[in-house]
Motif scaffolding. Structure first.
Motif, PDB file in Angstrom:
ATOM      1  N   LYS A  58     -41.045  54.217  38.156  1.00 17.85           N
ATOM      2  CA  LYS A  58     -41.591  55.574  38.482  1.00 17.85           C
ATOM      3  C   LYS A  58     -42.622  56.193  37.739  1.00 17.85           C
ATOM      4  O   LYS A  58     -43.645  56.789  37.970  1.00 17.85           O
ATOM      5  CB  LYS A  58     -40.552  56.486  38.574  1.00 17.85           C
ATOM      6  CG  LYS A  58     -39.722  56.483  39.808  1.00 17.85           C
ATOM      7  CD  LYS A  58     -38.711  57.701  39.853  1.00 17.85           C
ATOM      8  CE  LYS A  58     -37.908  57.517  40.728  1.00 17.85           C
ATOM      9  NZ  LYS A  58     -36.789  58.536  40.821  1.00 17.85           N
TER      10      LYS A  58
ATOM     11  N   GLY B 223     -48.404  53.698  35.942  1.00 17.01           N
ATOM     12  CA  GLY B 223     -49.462  54.215  36.381  1.00 17.01           C
ATOM     13  C   GLY B 223     -50.185  53.672  37.566  1.00 17.01           C
ATOM     14  O   GLY B 223     -50.672  53.771  38.299  1.00 17.01           O
ATOM     15  N   ASN B 224     -49.686  52.146  37.769  1.00 18.97           N
ATOM     16  CA  ASN B 224     -50.209  51.352  38.898  1.00 18.97           C
ATOM     17  C   ASN B 224     -48.983  51.577  40.042  1.00 18.97           C
ATOM     18  O   ASN B 224     -49.417  51.301  41.191  1.00 18.97           O
ATOM     19  CB  ASN B 224     -50.190  50.052  38.624  1.00 18.97           C
ATOM     20  CG  ASN B 224     -51.670  49.481  37.675  1.00 18.97           C
ATOM     21  OD1 ASN B 224     -52.533  50.276  37.828  1.00 18.97           O
ATOM     22  ND2 ASN B 224     -51.242  48.893  36.474  1.00 18.97           N
TER      23      ASN B 224
ATOM     24  N   ALA C 185     -46.717  53.781  40.585  1.00 15.21           N
ATOM     25  CA  ALA C 185     -46.201  55.125  40.889  1.00 15.21           C
ATOM     26  C   ALA C 185     -47.136  55.645  42.070  1.00 15.21           C
ATOM     27  O   ALA C 185     -46.531  56.036  43.129  1.00 15.21           O
ATOM     28  CB  ALA C 185     -46.419  56.051  39.824  1.00 15.21           C
ATOM     29  N   PRO C 186     -48.416  55.500  42.104  1.00 16.40           N
ATOM     30  CA  PRO C 186     -49.202  56.017  43.384  1.00 16.40           C
ATOM     31  C   PRO C 186     -49.138  55.127  44.641  1.00 16.40           C
ATOM     32  O   PRO C 186     -49.133  55.915  45.682  1.00 16.40           O
ATOM     33  CB  PRO C 186     -50.820  55.704  42.759  1.00 16.40           C
ATOM     34  CG  PRO C 186     -50.577  55.480  41.346  1.00 16.40           C
ATOM     35  CD  PRO C 186     -49.258  54.938  40.993  1.00 16.40           C
ATOM     36  N   LEU C 187     -48.683  53.863  44.599  1.00 13.41           N
ATOM     37  CA  LEU C 187     -48.517  53.085  45.585  1.00 13.41           C
ATOM     38  C   LEU C 187     -46.966  53.301  46.193  1.00 13.41           C
ATOM     39  O   LEU C 187     -46.764  53.440  47.320  1.00 13.41           O
ATOM     40  CB  LEU C 187     -48.509  51.470  45.293  1.00 13.41           C
ATOM     41  CG  LEU C 187     -48.932  50.647  46.294  1.00 13.41           C
ATOM     42  CD1 LEU C 187     -49.772  50.935  47.440  1.00 13.41           C
ATOM     43  CD2 LEU C 187     -48.847  49.283  45.784  1.00 13.41           C
TER      44      LEU C 187
ATOM     45  N   GLU D 202     -45.256  56.191  45.673  1.00 14.40           N
ATOM     46  CA  GLU D 202     -45.235  57.720  46.013  1.00 14.40           C
ATOM     47  C   GLU D 202     -43.920  58.118  45.447  1.00 14.40           C
ATOM     48  O   GLU D 202     -43.327  59.038  46.196  1.00 14.40           O
ATOM     49  CB  GLU D 202     -45.641  57.942  47.413  1.00 14.40           C
ATOM     50  CG  GLU D 202     -47.103  57.368  47.669  1.00 14.40           C
ATOM     51  CD  GLU D 202     -47.285  57.797  49.304  1.00 14.40           C
ATOM     52  OE1 GLU D 202     -46.714  58.018  50.002  1.00 14.40           O
ATOM     53  OE2 GLU D 202     -48.452  57.470  49.513  1.00 14.40           O
ATOM     54  N   GLY D 203     -43.242  57.782  44.533  1.00 12.63           N
ATOM     55  CA  GLY D 203     -42.010  58.151  44.230  1.00 12.63           C
ATOM     56  C   GLY D 203     -40.713  57.658  44.742  1.00 12.63           C
ATOM     57  O   GLY D 203     -39.709  58.105  44.400  1.00 12.63           O
TER      58      GLY D 203
ATOM     59  N   ASN E 261     -43.785  51.960  51.769  1.00 10.70           N
ATOM     60  CA  ASN E 261     -43.957  51.472  50.428  1.00 10.70           C
ATOM     61  C   ASN E 261     -42.534  52.311  49.930  1.00 10.70           C
ATOM     62  O   ASN E 261     -42.399  53.382  49.660  1.00 10.70           O
ATOM     63  CB  ASN E 261     -45.027  51.788  49.694  1.00 10.70           C
ATOM     64  CG  ASN E 261     -46.202  51.168  50.114  1.00 10.70           C
ATOM     65  OD1 ASN E 261     -46.028  50.125  50.880  1.00 10.70           O
ATOM     66  ND2 ASN E 261     -47.487  51.129  49.595  1.00 10.70           N
TER      67      ASN E 261
ATOM     68  N   GLU F 156     -48.344  44.739  52.015  1.00  9.60           N
ATOM     69  CA  GLU F 156     -48.101  45.911  51.009  1.00  9.60           C
ATOM     70  C   GLU F 156     -46.872  45.617  50.290  1.00  9.60           C
ATOM     71  O   GLU F 156     -46.826  45.997  49.031  1.00  9.60           O
ATOM     72  CB  GLU F 156     -48.215  46.982  52.088  1.00  9.60           C
ATOM     73  CG  GLU F 156     -49.445  47.767  52.503  1.00  9.60           C
ATOM     74  CD  GLU F 156     -49.340  48.965  53.362  1.00  9.60           C
ATOM     75  OE1 GLU F 156     -48.317  49.698  53.447  1.00  9.60           O
ATOM     76  OE2 GLU F 156     -50.350  49.360  53.744  1.00  9.60           O
TER      77      GLU F 156
END
Length: 140
Positions: A15, A18-19, A21-23, A25-26, A44, A80
Motif C-alpha cells: 500500500k 509509490g508504484n 499504490a496508484p495502480l 488504488e488502496g 485492480n 493489467e
C-alpha cells in the motif's frame, strides 16, 4: 509480547509503494477479498494469503521464521493483472531488514515463478506468485 502479523506487514508494504499504490488504488487485502469488493470486480486489486511450505528456521531456537505467502493480483484485463504483479514483485524483493507495522522483515524472495490466468470461480483476470519471507515472530 504480541506475535508479529506478517500478512498485515506485507499489505502495508504494498500500500505504501509509490508504484503499486496508484495502480491498486488502496485495494490490497490480507487473506481474501472483502465481501463488498466482488460486486466491483474485475478491477485492480491484490490479495496476500499465507500458504504452506518448509520453514528455513526449522530445528533452530531462533525467534524468527520463514513464511511462504501467495500474492494474487487482479485486473480488469490479463495485461493489467500481470502489470500489477510485476510491480508488486519489485516492491517485495526490495524489502531488506525493515520494520513495518511492528513486524521486522529481513527479506522477501520469490519462491518460484509466476502464473497468469483467470480466477477459477469468477473468471476474473489474475496473476499469481509465491514468496518466502524471513521475519521476527514477536512484534517490535
Amino acid at each position: 509480547m504480541a506475535e508479529a502479523d506478517i500478512i498485515k506487514a506485507i499489505t502495508e508494504v504494498l500500500k505504501a509503494d509509490g508504484n503499486v499504490a496508484p495502480l491498486a488504488e488502496g485495494r490490497v487485502f490480507g487473506g481474501e477479498l472483502p465481501e463488498g469488493e466482488a460486486q466491483f470486480m474485475p478491477r485492480n486489486a491484490m490479495v496476500i494469503q499465507p500458504s504452506g511450505g518448509v520453514s528455513l528456521a526449522a530445528g533452530s531456537f531462533l525467534n524468527h521464521d520463514t513464511q511462504r505467502i501467495d500474492l494474487f493480483s487482479y485486473g480488469a484485463t490479463p495485461f493489467e493483472a500481470e502489470a500489477l504483479r510485476r510491480l508488486c514483485r519489485r516492491a517485495l524483493v526490495n524489502v531488506r531488514r525493515r520494520i513495518v507495522g511492528g513486524c521486522l522483515m529481513h527479506w522477501i524472495e520469490p519462491a518460484g515463478g509466476f502464473f497468469a490466468g483467470r480466477d477459477p470461480d469468477a473468471a476474473w483476470p489474475r496473476a499469481f506468485q509465491s514468496y518466502q519471507v524471513f521475519h521476527a515472530l514477536e512484534e517490535i
